[in-house]
Design an enzyme around this catalytic site. Sequence first.
Site, short mmCIF file in Angstrom:
data_model
loop_
_atom_site.label_atom_id
_atom_site.label_comp_id
_atom_site.label_asym_id
_atom_site.label_seq_id
_atom_site.Cartn_x
_atom_site.Cartn_y
_atom_site.Cartn_z
CE1 TYR A 58 -3.63 2.58 0.46
CE2 TYR A 58 -2.26 3.43 2.23
CZ TYR A 58 -3.33 3.58 1.36
OH TYR A 58 -4.09 4.72 1.39
CG HIS B 17 -5.27 13.54 -1.39
ND1 HIS B 17 -5.30 12.80 -2.56
CD2 HIS B 17 -5.64 12.69 -0.40
CE1 HIS B 17 -5.67 11.55 -2.27
NE2 HIS B 17 -5.88 11.47 -0.97
CG ASN C 92 -1.65 8.68 5.59
OD1 ASN C 92 -1.52 7.48 5.73
ND2 ASN C 92 -2.83 9.23 5.39
CE1 TYR D 30 -20.90 29.88 46.17
CE2 TYR D 30 -21.74 28.69 44.26
CZ TYR D 30 -21.71 28.89 45.63
OH TYR D 30 -22.49 28.12 46.44
NE ARG E 160 -17.46 31.97 48.77
CZ ARG E 160 -18.61 31.36 49.03
NH1 ARG E 160 -18.61 30.12 49.53
NH2 ARG E 160 -19.77 31.93 48.78
CG PHE F 185 -4.03 7.50 9.31
CD1 PHE F 185 -5.39 7.47 9.54
CD2 PHE F 185 -3.45 6.41 8.69
CE1 PHE F 185 -6.17 6.40 9.14
CE2 PHE F 185 -4.22 5.32 8.29
CZ PHE F 185 -5.59 5.32 8.51
CD GLU G 59 -10.04 7.40 3.89
OE1 GLU G 59 -10.59 8.51 3.86
OE2 GLU G 59 -9.06 7.10 3.19
#
Length: 533
Positions: free
Chosen positions: A66, A96, A208, A292, A295, A352, A438
């Site tokens: 791959y 991409h 990646n 508050y 404090r 990744f 994915e």
Amino acid sequence: MTLSTPHAAAVSPLLLGRPLSLADLEDVARRGRPVAICAEARERAAASRRAIDAIAAAGDAAPAVYGINTGFGALAETRIADHEIRALQRNLVRSHACGVGPDLGDAEVRAMIVLRAQVIALGHSGVRTEVLDLLAELLNRGVCPRIPAQGSVGASGDLAPLAHLALTLIGEGEARFEGQLMPSAVALGKAGLAPIELAAKEGLALINGTQYMTALGALALRDAAALCTAADVAGAVSLEALMGSKRPFDERLMRVRPHPGQATTAGNLRALLAGSEIMQSHADCPRVQDAYSLRCMPQVHGATRDAIAWAAEVLTREVNSVTDNPTVFLGTGGEGGGGGEGGAELISGGNFHGQPVALALDLAAMAAAELANISERRVEQLVNPALSTGLTPFLAPRSGLHSGFMIAQVASASLVSENKVLCHPASVDSIPSSAGREDHVSMGSISARKLAQVIENVRSSLAIELITAAQGVDQRRPLRPSAGVAAAHAAVRRVVPELAEDRPLYRDIAAAAELIRAGALIAAVEEAVGPLN
């Protein structure tokens, strides 16, 4: 930003391939510290590259591995011919590069480059040292790829943003150089650099990973840590203006509930409030307890500190992690997803995936937002005449004729409300991509972007509190505040004059926010009382 900058010339380079801290990352990203590749990282990178070259040299006879001789994502089973491997990497980067939205700032881009180079320098990516050197030189010579802020879903890495980074390495896309945006090839040429042709696996190794979300998140966490201390300072000024008590910050109370952040904030407040004439003046007043928001500063600010510290630990691990895919392991023997030199093994996995970072940054956003939430309540205490004994309504010089800080509180309330929307965790969402391959993604890039916006809002809220509380301290004259609060007040007054009549406050808010951003507020206080935590 280049090596010739004063900061860069004065410090030694940061060595990539060795453990990095978030402070190291910020130093390169924001202050231009130069980088270099350590010798052992060069050896690791070269060795892992030989494993990739061994597979590539086998040509079409090599098994399918791959990212080297296959397609990507849902196309992982598509075999690529030997003569098309370089085109495969180039096409990957081009296809991409689908980022949209506003461009990242230079600091965020520089942080991404550092982190991408660091991954490769760890020696499990199979990328040539020439690529590693070019990444380092982008930083040292001030070439900043143009990277749009949107387009990543945070699994299979921050693909789109990192592809825009990789475009500059191959001389495509755009980059900034000496403040000007231009074609990347031109920017590289002006910097004395040349684009590189990607070899087997290198395009995939560059895109990646989690470097976008980690870069933005790391810088935001550095800011968040500083804002915790700025919140302590602003809260101390408000406490003095409201004639509150420091007794709730007693060290004995902190010991019996030993959360570290709570103890740190209480210690800061004790240092900030020591020796106050204002506080001595109301030692015998009938008030039993403060609100508050005054404090409980140790409990609220402290919980934020602890959450930010945990998120910083997560991101420090991520900064020093290998997050690309497949990962090269040398000399392991055994069965794997491809052979190589010296019994190397390539393992495809999911490092990744950004879920660890996404969850940490979502928590950090919620934690940081609380600093603004409680700050706005202190501002309400200051401007509301029903709550602020002895102060004019809205701290106006002449109430009625002047509105004073009425709408400053409204602006802070607006920021707090916006933060509530931004604090919805991005990491609980997932949209499948790549034809269902994915099928679970982290949305960590969105977690990072939201956190950065929350931090900006918190800084502005604290700025509003500072200028409002400073006006309250002015109205307590001739009583004098503690040395720490006096130093903070003086720092504010150097950039924001006392309100003698109504004026537009947006410039004052911006000036106080910059006082916080630049670290000048904390520096001024520490000069008076010593280091704060």
